[in-house]
Design a protein around this motif. Structure first.
Motif, PDB file in Angstrom:
ATOM      1  N   GLU A 277      58.178  35.307  47.298  1.00 30.70           N
ATOM      2  CA  GLU A 277      58.108  35.320  48.774  1.00 30.70           C
ATOM      3  C   GLU A 277      57.223  36.450  49.276  1.00 30.70           C
ATOM      4  N   ALA A 278      57.382  37.623  48.641  1.00 33.65           N
ATOM      5  CA  ALA A 278      56.605  38.783  49.097  1.00 33.65           C
ATOM      6  C   ALA A 278      55.111  38.525  48.902  1.00 33.65           C
ATOM      7  N   ILE A 279      54.757  37.850  47.833  1.00 31.73           N
ATOM      8  CA  ILE A 279      53.338  37.552  47.607  1.00 31.73           C
ATOM      9  C   ILE A 279      52.858  36.526  48.639  1.00 31.73           C
ATOM     10  N   ALA A 280      53.681  35.496  48.846  1.00 33.84           N
ATOM     11  CA  ALA A 280      53.288  34.458  49.814  1.00 33.84           C
ATOM     12  C   ALA A 280      53.087  35.098  51.194  1.00 33.84           C
ATOM     13  N   ASP A 281      53.899  36.116  51.476  1.00 35.07           N
ATOM     14  CA  ASP A 281      53.813  36.776  52.774  1.00 35.07           C
ATOM     15  C   ASP A 281      52.495  37.541  52.940  1.00 35.07           C
ATOM     16  N   ARG A 282      51.863  37.858  51.808  1.00 29.93           N
ATOM     17  CA  ARG A 282      50.571  38.556  51.885  1.00 29.93           C
ATOM     18  C   ARG A 282      49.405  37.570  52.018  1.00 29.93           C
ATOM     19  N   GLN A 283      49.702  36.274  51.966  1.00 30.52           N
ATOM     20  CA  GLN A 283      48.655  35.260  52.156  1.00 30.52           C
ATOM     21  C   GLN A 283      48.750  34.851  53.627  1.00 30.52           C
ATOM     22  N   GLU A 284      47.945  35.525  54.447  1.00 28.56           N
ATOM     23  CA  GLU A 284      48.223  35.471  55.888  1.00 28.56           C
ATOM     24  C   GLU A 284      47.274  34.558  56.651  1.00 28.56           C
ATOM     25  N   VAL A 285      47.670  34.280  57.897  1.00 31.74           N
ATOM     26  CA  VAL A 285      46.738  33.634  58.829  1.00 31.74           C
ATOM     27  C   VAL A 285      46.550  34.617  59.991  1.00 31.74           C
ATOM     28  N   PRO A 286      45.355  34.640  60.618  1.00 30.17           N
ATOM     29  CA  PRO A 286      45.115  35.662  61.628  1.00 30.17           C
ATOM     30  C   PRO A 286      45.896  35.390  62.920  1.00 30.17           C
ATOM     31  N   ALA A 287      46.398  36.462  63.530  1.00 25.67           N
ATOM     32  CA  ALA A 287      47.112  36.314  64.797  1.00 25.67           C
ATOM     33  C   ALA A 287      46.109  35.932  65.894  1.00 25.67           C
ATOM     34  N   GLU A 288      44.931  36.533  65.837  1.00 24.24           N
ATOM     35  CA  GLU A 288      43.841  36.225  66.781  1.00 24.24           C
ATOM     36  C   GLU A 288      42.683  35.674  65.975  1.00 24.24           C
ATOM     37  N   PRO A 289      41.879  34.754  66.511  1.00 27.48           N
ATOM     38  CA  PRO A 289      40.732  34.251  65.758  1.00 27.48           C
ATOM     39  C   PRO A 289      39.799  35.411  65.354  1.00 27.48           C
ATOM     40  N   ILE A 290      39.267  35.314  64.128  1.00 27.98           N
ATOM     41  CA  ILE A 290      38.322  36.342  63.657  1.00 27.98           C
ATOM     42  C   ILE A 290      36.907  35.801  63.874  1.00 27.98           C
ATOM     43  N   VAL A 297      25.105  31.154  65.839  1.00 25.53           N
ATOM     44  CA  VAL A 297      26.352  30.992  66.619  1.00 25.53           C
ATOM     45  C   VAL A 297      27.432  31.900  66.054  1.00 25.53           C
ATOM     46  N   THR A 298      28.487  32.086  66.830  1.00 25.09           N
ATOM     47  CA  THR A 298      29.661  32.820  66.334  1.00 25.09           C
ATOM     48  C   THR A 298      30.806  31.819  66.177  1.00 25.09           C
ATOM     49  N   VAL A 299      31.276  31.680  64.920  1.00 23.30           N
ATOM     50  CA  VAL A 299      32.356  30.705  64.665  1.00 23.30           C
ATOM     51  C   VAL A 299      33.687  31.441  64.645  1.00 23.30           C
ATOM     52  N   PRO A 300      34.675  30.967  65.401  1.00 22.22           N
ATOM     53  CA  PRO A 300      35.990  31.623  65.336  1.00 22.22           C
ATOM     54  C   PRO A 300      36.789  31.138  64.116  1.00 22.22           C
ATOM     55  N   LEU A 301      37.197  32.113  63.299  1.00 21.86           N
ATOM     56  CA  LEU A 301      38.063  31.758  62.161  1.00 21.86           C
ATOM     57  C   LEU A 301      39.487  31.749  62.700  1.00 21.86           C
ATOM     58  N   THR A 302      39.969  30.567  63.024  1.00 25.16           N
ATOM     59  CA  THR A 302      41.261  30.447  63.714  1.00 25.16           C
ATOM     60  C   THR A 302      42.404  30.358  62.702  1.00 25.16           C
ATOM     61  N   ALA A 303      43.619  30.470  63.236  1.00 28.45           N
ATOM     62  CA  ALA A 303      44.808  30.330  62.390  1.00 28.45           C
ATOM     63  C   ALA A 303      44.811  28.971  61.706  1.00 28.45           C
ATOM     64  N   GLU A 304      44.375  27.918  62.394  1.00 25.73           N
ATOM     65  CA  GLU A 304      44.406  26.564  61.795  1.00 25.73           C
ATOM     66  C   GLU A 304      43.459  26.491  60.598  1.00 25.73           C
ATOM     67  N   ILE A 305      42.264  27.101  60.779  1.00 27.86           N
ATOM     68  CA  ILE A 305      41.286  27.078  59.680  1.00 27.86           C
ATOM     69  C   ILE A 305      41.832  27.841  58.464  1.00 27.86           C
ATOM     70  N   ALA A 306      42.400  29.015  58.745  1.00 31.44           N
ATOM     71  CA  ALA A 306      42.948  29.823  57.641  1.00 31.44           C
ATOM     72  C   ALA A 306      44.099  29.081  56.958  1.00 31.44           C
ATOM     73  N   GLU A 307      44.924  28.435  57.760  1.00 34.47           N
ATOM     74  CA  GLU A 307      46.081  27.702  57.236  1.00 34.47           C
ATOM     75  C   GLU A 307      45.621  26.580  56.289  1.00 34.47           C
ATOM     76  N   GLN A 308      44.585  25.886  56.742  1.00 32.19           N
ATOM     77  CA  GLN A 308      44.037  24.783  55.940  1.00 32.19           C
ATOM     78  C   GLN A 308      43.535  25.316  54.583  1.00 32.19           C
ATOM     79  N   ALA A 309      42.806  26.448  54.618  1.00 29.76           N
ATOM     80  CA  ALA A 309      42.271  27.035  53.378  1.00 29.76           C
ATOM     81  C   ALA A 309      43.416  27.536  52.501  1.00 29.76           C
ATOM     82  N   ARG A 310      44.441  28.113  53.136  1.00 28.03           N
ATOM     83  CA  ARG A 310      45.575  28.642  52.376  1.00 28.03           C
ATOM     84  C   ARG A 310      46.300  27.520  51.630  1.00 28.03           C
ATOM     85  N   GLU A 311      46.508  26.390  52.334  1.00 33.19           N
ATOM     86  CA  GLU A 311      47.230  25.284  51.688  1.00 33.19           C
ATOM     87  C   GLU A 311      46.457  24.773  50.485  1.00 33.19           C
TER      88      GLU A 311
END
Ligand SMILES: Nc1ncnc2c1ncn2[C@@H]1O[C@H](COP(=O)(O)OP(=O)(O)OP(=O)(O)O)[C@@H](O)[C@H]1O
Length: 670
Positions: A277-290, A297-311
């Motif tokens: 669990e502690a390791i999974a907790d370090r695999q994060e999604v951003p609170a604000e888009p990066i 262009v500037t692409v926002p790395l959103t929580a959804e994008i990070a979530e998709q990559a994490r899965e």
């Protein structure tokens, strides 16, 4: 014992010492020659030097008590001693038989009921090279030699027992090395002595393999390891690594112990899930888009994008650190679409260009380092204890100094390292060591090449070998002592592992040990009635099922060689509190009954001769630290303030005299 017989035996023993001297001189001369030998290839020379130096030290320790026994059968006579000596001029006839050789076995096992062909068993008492006396026993169970050894005052360190190993112990010492062997027995039954002699026996029968991989002996604390540390060297064995459970993770320094509740939490198998669990907790999604600032262009790395990559990355099933590059690629994949949408144009190479730009982009690299960081075991646990434990529902894990490692953190660190996989540091270190080795080897070759003026058709060293090859040879023969190499290498696996006071180890500790012993060749020594650790062993089967399935044997030792019967009888009431069904071992010796006193100075019981300890809940020697030790006189202070298991351990440490002292203030205890 007639004078004639005594002088005949004296001559024999003098002759054996003479042989030992000759053999030692020959080994020393060969050792000196090997050291100076400039012709032999370096690695051959190093192997010869190492083998000969081991041989010299083995012969050096044999001086004391070189020959301690003799057995006669109807057609043979065998002198038994610490090493084997052979008549090189007479077809290698044995002059002295090593105690571990099969021919020496009846010396330990013959009894009147089962004499094994033995007609006489003789025990020698020597001082230096001089034979003082001998006596023959009638193959009875407790011989005079044993009683003499047991009645002798103890010193600060344990001694070897080669001269008086008893039959039930000998059987265990010589059991074939297959799978796991559990040796259980009450206090003083010689479990530790037997386990150490078993190591010497296994090294004797399988020296080649075991000295390459080494043997690990795990003991409860540094004091205990100091106490037993001399036994194997006195038997000529040095390729053994000693460690406490708190030292089994390279680079850790444990400063204290956790509370019993925390020990139980960290020692149970649920701790593995906690780490996952502690390791999974370090695999994060951003609170604000990066924001990822591309050229156009500037692409926002959103929580959804990070979530998709994490899965996607999690589904790859790799260890955390090893999966970081997968996460990087998955993130790039997930960003390409939104980037193209923002650019709003479409031509054939655009997607490939954008992908290339994203892959090398510093914003993406930084995002990877934050969202899927490379973690060390130390970093993961420190972060957990520092505050992450609250969010995970384990507030009790919080501590002010997250880096103040405890003994129960060690198996968690090891488990975490296993779950995280390589963080690349070891590979980087290995690559750097390799680069230095090649550079050094190249330097050697350059020197050889310029040193000698040669004819141009002559072959030069550099024509035959190159630096890479030379470095390989050098690395293959790493001559750091085994203990040094093993201690810094978490992935080192030993040929045999001995665990003493094994009842104290938690389920998580056993997982560490199973990783150090993939062949599951182990000797496990303990006594469930002496368990003091909350997270320790309550049932051997429970520990052994995941470790060895059904590949384990169980042996029990039943005779107490330490504690006189009167003290054991006194401790019996406490044993009944620990486990009403437990049977105390039978003492071989008798002595004085324990003395019960109130309000005295413990120091007033210090004897003029022999070792002495005060065991008190407040220290300096606590029941926990007294585990496995013994002293001639022991004062146990305020036993009611101890748990039954602690009291049982404390009451069974004395070899001669036990004083039970009540109601003294802590001030009186020094
Ligand atoms: N065969 C023997 N000959 C002489 N001494 C022996 C023999 N067997 C055991 N002893 C001595 O008995 C004492 C107790 O042995 P040891 O410490 O190995 O017991 P243990 O079972 O490990 O005890 P504990 O569980 O209390 O730690 C030691 O001094 C040891 O040297």
């Amino acid at each position: 014992m007639t004078t004639g017989e005594l002088s005949a035996e004296q001559r024999r023993i003098a002759f054996l010492h003479d042989r030992l001297d000759r053999e030692r001189a020959a080994a020393q001369a060969a050792f000196d020659a090997a050291l100076k030998d400039g012709h032999e290839q370096r690695w051959h020379r190093e192997v010869a030097v190492r083998t000969l130096s081991e041989q010299v030290s083995r012969l050096n320790v044999a001086d004391e008590n070189l020959c301690f026994g003799r057995i006669d059968t109807t057609d043979d006579r065998v002198y038994v001693g610490r090493v084997g000596l052979f008549d090189t001029e007479n077809d290698y006839e044995p002059l002295l038989t090593d105690w571990r050789a099969p021919a020496a076995r009846p010396f330990y096992t013959a009894t009147a009921a089962n004499p094994e062909g033995v007609t006489l068993r003789r025990h020698f008492r020597t001082k230096g090279r001089h034979l003082e006396s001998f006596h023959d026993d009638e193959l009875q169970l407790t011989s005079k030699a044993l009683l003499d050894a047991l009645n002798a005052p103890r010193s600060d360190t344990m001694r070897d027992i080669v001269a008086t190993i008893q039959a039930e112990q000998d059987e265990v010492i010589r059991l074939p090395q297959r799978g796991v062997l559990v040796i259980e027995g009450g206090p003083g039954t010689g479990k530790t002595a037997v386990a150490l002699h078993r190591v010497a026996y296994l090294l004797y029968t399988q020296r080649e393999r075991l000295s390459r991989q080494g043997v690990l002996v795990v003991g409860p604390n540094p004091g205990f390891l100091r106490y037993i540390g001399e036994v194997l060297p006195s038997l000529g064995e040095t390729d053994v690594v000693f460690a406490t459970p708190g030292e089994l993770f390279p680079g850790v320094r444990t400063q204290r112990e956790d509370t019993p509740e925390l020990q139980a939490l960290k020692g149970g198998l649920a701790a593995v899930d906690l780490l996952v669990e502690a390791i999974a907790d370090r695999q994060e999604v951003p609170a604000e888009p990066i924001p990822v600032e591309l050229e156009d262009v500037t692409v926002p790395l959103t929580a959804e994008i990070a979530e998709q990559a994490r899965e996607r990355t999690r589904n790859a099933g790799l260890k955390h650190n090893e999966a970081q590059s997968v996460f990087h690629a998955a993130l790039v994949d997930a960003l390409v679409g939104p980037a193209l949408d923002l650019i709003g144009e479409d031509w054939p190479e655009l997607a490939a260009d954008v992908r290339r730009e994203l892959t090398g982009h510093p914003d993406v690299r930084r995002a990877v380092a934050t969202l899927w960081p490379n973690l060390t075991a130390f970093g993961l646990l420190a972060d957990l204890y520092d505050g992450r434990c609250f969010a995970l529902g384990y507030p009790e894990l919080h501590r002010d100094d997250p880096h103040a490692w405890t003994v129960s953190d060690v198996p968690l660190l090891d488990e975490a390292a296993e779950l995280l996989g390589s963080d690349g540091a070891a590979e980087r270190r290995a690559a750097e060591e390799r680069r230095q080795a090649v550079e050094y080897a190249q330097g050697v070759l350059d020197v050889i090449d310029t040193d000698q003026v040669m004819h141009e058709d002559e072959l030069r060293a550099v024509d035959l070998v190159d630096a890479e090859w030379l470095a390989d040879r050098h690395t293959a023969l790493d001559h750091r002592v085994l203990a040094e190499r093993a201690a810094v290498d978490r992935e080192w696996t030993y040929g045999h592992v001995v665990v003493d006071e094994a009842q104290e180890l938690s389920e998580m500790d056993w997982r560490v040990l199973s990783r150090r012993s993939p062949n599951r060749s182990m000797t496990i020594v303990g006594d469930l009635a002496q368990r003091q650790a909350e997270a320790g062993v309550r049932d051997w089967r429970r520990v052994l099922a995941p470790l060895a399935r059904d590949r384990w044997e169980y042996r029990r030792l039943t005779v107490n060689y330490r504690t006189p019967a009167e003290i054991m009888a006194y401790a019996a009431a406490t044993l009944a509190e620990v486990d009403p069904t437990a049977v105390a071992p039978t003492s071989v010796r008798h002595g004085e009954p324990p003395l019960e006193v109130t309000g005295a100075d413990p120091e007033s019981f210090r004897p003029t001769r022999g070792t002495f300890a005060v065991i008190s809940p407040d220290g300096p020697l606590t029941p926990r630290a007294s585990k496995g030790l013994e002293f001639d006189t022991v004062v146990v202070v305020d036993p009611e303030r101890m748990t039954p298991a602690e009291r049982y351990v404390a009451l069974t440490r004395a070899t001669r005299r036990l004083v039970v002292l009540r109601e003294v203030g802590a001030d009186n205890v020094t």
